[in-house]
Design an enzyme around this catalytic site. Structure first.
Site, mmCIF file in Angstrom:
data_model
loop_
_atom_site.group_PDB
_atom_site.id
_atom_site.type_symbol
_atom_site.label_atom_id
_atom_site.label_comp_id
_atom_site.label_asym_id
_atom_site.label_seq_id
_atom_site.Cartn_x
_atom_site.Cartn_y
_atom_site.Cartn_z
ATOM 1 N N HIS A 185 51.864 66.531 23.967
ATOM 2 C CA HIS A 185 50.412 66.326 24.050
ATOM 3 C C HIS A 185 49.818 66.135 22.658
ATOM 4 C CE1 HIS A 185 46.174 67.348 25.165
ATOM 5 N NE2 HIS A 185 46.200 67.943 23.989
ATOM 6 N N GLU A 186 50.217 66.993 21.722
ATOM 7 C CA GLU A 186 49.657 66.907 20.370
ATOM 8 C C GLU A 186 50.090 65.614 19.675
ATOM 9 O OE1 GLU A 186 47.355 68.813 19.488
ATOM 10 O OE2 GLU A 186 47.563 70.274 21.094
ATOM 11 N N HIS A 194 47.990 62.721 20.790
ATOM 12 C CA HIS A 194 46.731 62.538 20.073
ATOM 13 C C HIS A 194 46.926 61.605 18.871
ATOM 14 C CE1 HIS A 194 43.937 65.124 22.143
ATOM 15 N NE2 HIS A 194 44.664 66.216 21.971
ATOM 16 N N GLU A 206 41.634 64.337 25.568
ATOM 17 C CA GLU A 206 42.540 65.398 26.007
ATOM 18 C C GLU A 206 43.341 64.955 27.229
ATOM 19 O OE1 GLU A 206 43.230 68.212 24.417
ATOM 20 O OE2 GLU A 206 41.861 67.524 22.867
#
Length: 281
Positions: free
Chosen positions: A128-129, A132, A191
């Site tokens: 997920h990070e 980004h 997100e």
């Protein structure tokens, strides 16, 4: 004054037209005004500051665990990101957090290692990070701030002939509208998009995507219903994320199964202390 306002508006519109050519990995149109080189430099500076402010863990088990996960995820990144030399740091803190920065920087807090029950759940967080970074969300946020700031400046110029109290009231309303109607929804969209990219990355890297919704079930248990309403939050609620990820899991199972068919999946050993109770200090 009107000429200045008109020029400012035309400049902002021109920037938006140019930015509309930019798309994220999921195909979403983006506003990205900053070059990658500038983002990478900002990422390096930010990472150095964080390392000075936080306690860096020298625990061999924690560092080996996070490095193992990072290596597996980086291996499946697009060439632009896979070729970067990723610097990975574990921070000694019970804060449940992790982050990635442009330029190849990744930080994971020991509190997150404890919360994630297995390598698959931590891979969901780390994917997920990294998502980004791949989607250049930091550039998009900065660009959005510049755009909103410019528009508010133009509005302030246009209202210069109004009484001060009336002008202040209108500007406050515009600022609130920009925050609730533009910036917060954009942040929640980032997100959700990072969740989607992260799910894809973890599956391709050989981590079980079905564990991603379970991670957010853990998050939901931890929050126990706390936090601001989703409308006023920068993040989707855990329940929203659980539903979205659960719907997306079938879409990436083919990638996960294809990775398992290629050979053994990653076996990153979670530190033994992660299951021990936290000592009250």
């Amino acid at each position: 004054m009107k000429l200045v306002t008109k020029k400012l508006a035309l400049t902002l519109v021109s920037l938006c037209v140019l930015a509309a050519c930019s798309t994220s990995p999921t195909g979403r149109s983006q506003l990205t005004l900053l070059p990658s080189s500038q983002l990478n430099s900002m990422g390096a500076d930010s990472f150095q500051q964080i390392k000075q402010q936080e306690q860096v863990s020298d625990d061999p088990a924690a560092n080996a665990y996070v490095q193992c996960l990072t290596d597996a995820i980086v291996e499946v990144l697009p060439e632009k990101y896979a070729d970067q030399s990723w610097e990975v740091v574990v921070f000694e803190s019970e804060m449940v957090n992790a982050f990635a920065l442009p330029g190849g920087y990744l930080g994971v807090y020991t509190g997150m290692i404890r919360l994630a029950e297995n390598q698959h759940q931590l891979a969901a967080v780390m994917g997920h990070e990294v998502g980004h970074v791949m989607a250049e969300h930091s550039s998009e946020r900065l660009s959005g701030n510049l755009l909103v700031g410019g528009l508010l400046m133009g509005a302030d110029f246009a209202l210069s002939d109004r009484p001060t109290s009336q002008r202040a009231l209108i500007m406050a309303g515009l600022g609130l509208g920009a925050q609730v109607g533009y910036m917060l929804p954009y942040s929640r969209a980032h997100e959700s998009e990072a969740d989607e990219i992260g799910l894809d990355l973890m599956a391709k890297a050989g981590f079980d995507p079905e564990e991603a919704p379970k991670l957010w079930e853990r998050m939901q248990e931890m929050s126990d219903g706390g936090g601001p309403p989703e409308l006023l939050s920068t993040h989707p609620s855990p329940s929203t994320r659980i539903r979205a990820l659960s719907r997306q899991v079938p879409d990436v199972m083919g990638d996960y199964e294809a990775r398992l068919a290629q050979g053994p999946a990653p076996q990153c050993e979670r530190p033994a202390w992660a299951d021990e109770p936290v000592e009250e200090g």
